[in-house]
Enzyme design. Sequence first.
Site, PDB file in Angstrom:
ATOM      1  N   ARG A 138      10.848  -1.702  10.399  1.00 49.77           N
ATOM      2  CA  ARG A 138       9.853  -1.224  11.367  1.00 49.77           C
ATOM      3  C   ARG A 138       9.754  -2.189  12.551  1.00 49.77           C
ATOM      4  O   ARG A 138       9.787  -3.405  12.363  1.00 49.77           O
ATOM      5  CB  ARG A 138       8.484  -1.123  10.684  1.00 49.77           C
ATOM      6  CG  ARG A 138       8.322   0.149   9.904  1.00 49.77           C
ATOM      7  CD  ARG A 138       7.092   0.126   9.051  1.00 49.77           C
ATOM      8  NE  ARG A 138       5.890  -0.389   9.705  1.00 49.77           N
ATOM      9  CZ  ARG A 138       4.685  -0.387   9.135  1.00 49.77           C
ATOM     10  NH1 ARG A 138       4.533   0.122   7.921  1.00 49.77           N
ATOM     11  NH2 ARG A 138       3.644  -0.871   9.761  1.00 49.77           N
TER      12      ARG A 138
ATOM     13  N   ARG B  23      -1.048  -8.533  13.306  1.00 55.02           N
ATOM     14  CA  ARG B  23      -1.546  -7.511  12.369  1.00 55.02           C
ATOM     15  C   ARG B  23      -2.433  -8.158  11.296  1.00 55.02           C
ATOM     16  O   ARG B  23      -3.435  -7.578  10.880  1.00 55.02           O
ATOM     17  CB  ARG B  23      -0.367  -6.760  11.724  1.00 55.02           C
ATOM     18  CG  ARG B  23       0.260  -5.761  12.689  1.00 55.02           C
ATOM     19  CD  ARG B  23       1.613  -5.293  12.237  1.00 55.02           C
ATOM     20  NE  ARG B  23       1.566  -4.553  10.988  1.00 55.02           N
ATOM     21  CZ  ARG B  23       2.606  -4.421  10.161  1.00 55.02           C
ATOM     22  NH1 ARG B  23       3.747  -5.003  10.446  1.00 55.02           N
ATOM     23  NH2 ARG B  23       2.482  -3.718   9.073  1.00 55.02           N
TER      24      ARG B  23
ATOM     25  N   LYS C   8       0.830  -1.215   0.000  1.00 51.57           N
ATOM     26  CA  LYS C   8       0.000   0.000   0.000  1.00 51.57           C
ATOM     27  C   LYS C   8       0.865   1.265   0.000  1.00 51.57           C
ATOM     28  O   LYS C   8       0.611   2.175  -0.774  1.00 51.57           O
ATOM     29  CB  LYS C   8      -0.942   0.035   1.215  1.00 51.57           C
ATOM     30  CG  LYS C   8      -1.994  -1.045   1.219  1.00 51.57           C
ATOM     31  CD  LYS C   8      -3.049  -0.802   2.292  1.00 51.57           C
ATOM     32  CE  LYS C   8      -2.482  -0.801   3.703  1.00 51.57           C
ATOM     33  NZ  LYS C   8      -1.916  -2.103   4.133  1.00 51.57           N
TER      34      LYS C   8
ATOM     35  N   ARG D 135      -9.682   1.767   8.973  1.00 50.31           N
ATOM     36  CA  ARG D 135      -9.212   0.417   9.228  1.00 50.31           C
ATOM     37  C   ARG D 135     -10.256  -0.414   9.975  1.00 50.31           C
ATOM     38  O   ARG D 135      -9.994  -1.536  10.367  1.00 50.31           O
ATOM     39  CB  ARG D 135      -7.948   0.490  10.062  1.00 50.31           C
ATOM     40  CG  ARG D 135      -6.745  -0.181   9.377  1.00 50.31           C
ATOM     41  CD  ARG D 135      -5.590  -0.017  10.295  1.00 50.31           C
ATOM     42  NE  ARG D 135      -4.413  -0.722   9.954  1.00 50.31           N
ATOM     43  CZ  ARG D 135      -3.373  -0.194   9.307  1.00 50.31           C
ATOM     44  NH1 ARG D 135      -3.441   1.010   8.799  1.00 50.31           N
ATOM     45  NH2 ARG D 135      -2.279  -0.894   9.158  1.00 50.31           N
TER      46      ARG D 135
ATOM     47  N   ARG E 168      11.268  -6.465   4.519  1.00 53.63           N
ATOM     48  CA  ARG E 168      11.021  -5.068   4.145  1.00 53.63           C
ATOM     49  C   ARG E 168      11.944  -4.102   4.890  1.00 53.63           C
ATOM     50  O   ARG E 168      12.157  -4.232   6.092  1.00 53.63           O
ATOM     51  CB  ARG E 168       9.550  -4.748   4.489  1.00 53.63           C
ATOM     52  CG  ARG E 168       9.175  -3.313   4.291  1.00 53.63           C
ATOM     53  CD  ARG E 168       7.717  -3.145   4.116  1.00 53.63           C
ATOM     54  NE  ARG E 168       6.957  -3.267   5.357  1.00 53.63           N
ATOM     55  CZ  ARG E 168       5.636  -3.090   5.416  1.00 53.63           C
ATOM     56  NH1 ARG E 168       4.951  -2.850   4.308  1.00 53.63           N
ATOM     57  NH2 ARG E 168       5.001  -3.203   6.565  1.00 53.63           N
TER      58      ARG E 168
HETATM   59  P1  AMP Z   1       0.602   0.976   8.713  1.00 52.07           P
HETATM   60  O1  AMP Z   1       1.796   1.831   8.520  1.00 52.07           O
HETATM   61  O2  AMP Z   1      -0.586   1.436   7.914  1.00 52.07           O
HETATM   62  O3  AMP Z   1       0.899  -0.490   8.504  1.00 52.07           O
HETATM   63  O4  AMP Z   1       0.156   1.139  10.260  1.00 52.07           O
HETATM   64  C1  AMP Z   1       1.028   0.753  11.310  1.00 52.07           C
HETATM   65  C2  AMP Z   1       0.264   0.691  12.616  1.00 52.07           C
HETATM   66  O5  AMP Z   1      -0.268   1.983  12.926  1.00 52.07           O
HETATM   67  C3  AMP Z   1      -0.939  -0.237  12.636  1.00 52.07           C
HETATM   68  O6  AMP Z   1      -0.577  -1.593  12.884  1.00 52.07           O
HETATM   69  C4  AMP Z   1      -1.757   0.376  13.768  1.00 52.07           C
HETATM   70  O7  AMP Z   1      -1.196   0.047  15.032  1.00 52.07           O
HETATM   71  C5  AMP Z   1      -1.535   1.858  13.550  1.00 52.07           C
HETATM   72  N1  AMP Z   1      -2.563   2.416  12.634  1.00 52.07           N
HETATM   73  C6  AMP Z   1      -2.365   2.926  11.384  1.00 52.07           C
HETATM   74  N2  AMP Z   1      -3.518   3.351  10.850  1.00 52.07           N
HETATM   75  C7  AMP Z   1      -4.479   3.090  11.774  1.00 52.07           C
HETATM   76  C8  AMP Z   1      -5.891   3.272  11.818  1.00 52.07           C
HETATM   77  N3  AMP Z   1      -6.560   3.801  10.764  1.00 52.07           N
HETATM   78  N4  AMP Z   1      -6.556   2.909  12.946  1.00 52.07           N
HETATM   79  C9  AMP Z   1      -5.895   2.398  13.998  1.00 52.07           C
HETATM   80  N5  AMP Z   1      -4.585   2.165  14.009  1.00 52.07           N
HETATM   81  C10 AMP Z   1      -3.869   2.507  12.921  1.00 52.07           C
END
Ligand code: AMP
Length: 218
Positions: A161, A172, A13, A88, A127
């Site tokens: 990360r 996740r 993404k 989400r 990654r």
């Molecule tokens: P990402 O970078 O999109 O994979 O997000 C990393 C982490 O940030 C996720 O595993 C959540 O802990 C938090 N996070 C990101 N976006 C959201 C969201 N819309 N709602 C809740 N937690 C989020």
Amino acid sequence: MRIVLVGPPGAGKGTQAAYLAENLAIPHISTGDLFRANISQGTPLGLEAKSYMDAGNLVPDEVTIGMARDRMNQADAANGFLLDGFPRNVSQAEALDEALKDDSVQLDAVLDLEVPEDEVVKRIAGRRICRKDSGHVFHVAYNPPKQEGVCDVCGGELYQRDDDREDTVRNRLEVYHTQTEPIIDYYRAQGLVTTISAMGKVQDVTARAMAALEREAA
Ligand code: AMP
């Protein structure tokens, strides 16, 4: 255009969002990136988000929705945006609908990136992301940088990360299936979903995504 990008962790993404946002001249809004920026700046919001993120859980809606709304209200997002990682869950999708309704605008498309689960695990384990620009994404085996640990594009430091560790990845994925996947049906009921395969070369996926978005806009 106003677009939501969905797909499991590791679907690409962030990578795709960076290219698509540039092609479409709209801002790429990633709630994950916003949280990570808050964490590195040591803000109270970052401190609150960190424990949830480290465990691979969702940050509570009260925090997330306000932060996403603030970002969408900035001037560069007035004519469109590409949302990556938000909404989400269904209550975030409902809150987004309310916010858009208040502004008398609507979503144009929800792009669903499909990728098999074993591929997701392989992608995430290798990654590496640039500290200067999260759109610069590498993989130790599939897309290695020329010099280990250094971004080919801007020379930034590459890092893994914290939540890309294997135990966190499994949670996740579970969170994605139980909480995030239901938004696909939510948006399908509004006729907004277009699903594409996220397998293959990055440029091929971008081309597929652009073609799908052009069909939606037509
Ligand atoms: P990402 O970078 O999109 O994979 O997000 C990393 C982490 O940030 C996720 O595993 C959540 O802990 C938090 N996070 C990101 N976006 C959201 C969201 N819309 N709602 C809740 N937690 C989020």
